[in-house]
Design a protein around this motif. Sequence first.
Motif, PDB file in Angstrom:
ATOM      1  N   ILE A 152       0.813  -1.221   0.000  1.00  0.00           N
ATOM      2  CA  ILE A 152       0.000   0.000   0.000  1.00  0.00           C
ATOM      3  C   ILE A 152       0.846   1.271   0.000  1.00  0.00           C
ATOM      4  O   ILE A 152       0.435   2.293  -0.541  1.00  0.00           O
ATOM      5  CB  ILE A 152      -0.963   0.007   1.212  1.00  0.00           C
ATOM      6  N   MET A 153       2.060   1.208   0.574  1.00  0.00           N
ATOM      7  CA  MET A 153       2.911   2.397   0.672  1.00  0.00           C
ATOM      8  C   MET A 153       4.070   2.278  -0.314  1.00  0.00           C
ATOM      9  O   MET A 153       5.037   1.541  -0.060  1.00  0.00           O
ATOM     10  CB  MET A 153       3.428   2.553   2.113  1.00  0.00           C
ATOM     11  N   PRO A 154       4.012   2.960  -1.450  1.00  0.00           N
ATOM     12  CA  PRO A 154       4.978   2.741  -2.532  1.00  0.00           C
ATOM     13  C   PRO A 154       6.422   3.062  -2.164  1.00  0.00           C
ATOM     14  O   PRO A 154       7.349   2.555  -2.786  1.00  0.00           O
ATOM     15  CB  PRO A 154       4.483   3.683  -3.644  1.00  0.00           C
TER      16      PRO A 154
END
Length: 461
Positions: free
Chosen positions: A280-282
């Motif tokens: 979810i957190m690139p």
Amino acid sequence: MSEKPWAGRFNLPTDIFVEEFNASIYFDKRLYKFDIKGSIAHAVMLSRQGIIAESEARAIVSGLEQVLDEIEKGEFHFDIGDEDIHMAVEKRLTEIAGPVGGKLHTARSRNDQVAVDVRMYVMYEAETVKAYLINLIRVLVDKAVNNIGIVMPGFTHLQQGQPILFSHYLMAYFQMFKRDFQRINDLMIRANYCPLGAGALAGTTFPIDRNYTANTLGFYGPTENSIDSVSDRDFIIEFLSAASICMMHLSRLSEEIILFSNPDINFVTLTDDYCTGSSIMPQKKNPDIPELIRGKTGRVYGSLMTMLTIMKGLPLAYNKDMQEDKEPLFDAVDTLLASLKVFAPMIEKMKVNVDKMQQSAGKGYSTATDLADYLVRKGIPFREAHHIVGKTVAYAIDNNKNLEELSINEMQIFSKFIEKDVYNYITLDASVNSRNSYGGTSVESVMTQIKLAKSFLDDNL
């Protein structure tokens, strides 16, 4: 349902659920090489002693070699009805060689058979662990050599203490893994005795030659007491203890890698192939490998506690409880070897962020002890010097300065013994290289440590 070796004593067949609960074949089948190797040695010994005919021994050995080939090729059918690897091999041997296969079990019990199988397994895997440890040690020593002179903060209580060489830090872990190697070596000395021939617990009436089978299988000699031979699992507990300590060392270094690779600290950078990202957190780059090793350490601890608990109340000699020794042992072996296998290349490829380390080492008043030592050389008792430097540091903090940024006039507020030469003692390089005591953090001392480490490697490669 196959007929059991003990069927003559029983009127009822084994209940199907009891059979499933009692069986170990699905996990102890990984002992097949050692079981067959031990059986071949036993068959040859029986022939040499005139207990079975030479032709019978040849037929048994040939059949065992065929069983080994079938297992290695994946053609062997493991059946829960066979209960364990010993009965599975013997049943197939009898199918191949005929009734003569039943003579293989002369003068032995499954009690001494499993004891020799597991000992050989532990000795084999211990050698593998040693090879992985030597590789990790080599990586640490090489990295220490390639980064000699780089200064980092040393910590106590996870607070900055004194500046040290990064190489000195690495060599601390060399010492830990060297001891792990030595512990494995040490336990192998005690484990390397052969229980085959002890029978169920009391020995045998047949004129066997236990020295022959022990020597053939690579042991120092036979175990000395038949009761202890079949009831001893100390060698497993010792291996699991050594494995737990080694995993603890891997976990400690993993914890520091996790901290040091945090972008806010940034002492080291793990390469992308030893990290994962976030779903979810690139922006994330997660140190999953050291985190997993940190977590798997508890798993190996669990294996050790399992074995200690299994053995703590067992009367002599063999008890079925001991069947539970294999799964924790196998799991610990797999976990330790996998951890060592992945750890060494991760460290080898890890980037050291030199500027960030040295910048951080200059903060936190890490040369305060050097200022105290300076005052001691001027004749001030250490406790008084400690008090003076404490007040000096408090003044520096209040004025947002490092120690070396204070002027002589400022320092002399706290002691008239401080002179201009003090700046020769409170720089990072001066602090590090002044600690030239044996085992200290100076370049000269660390190079001595590296020389000794290379000698250790040369002796054990």
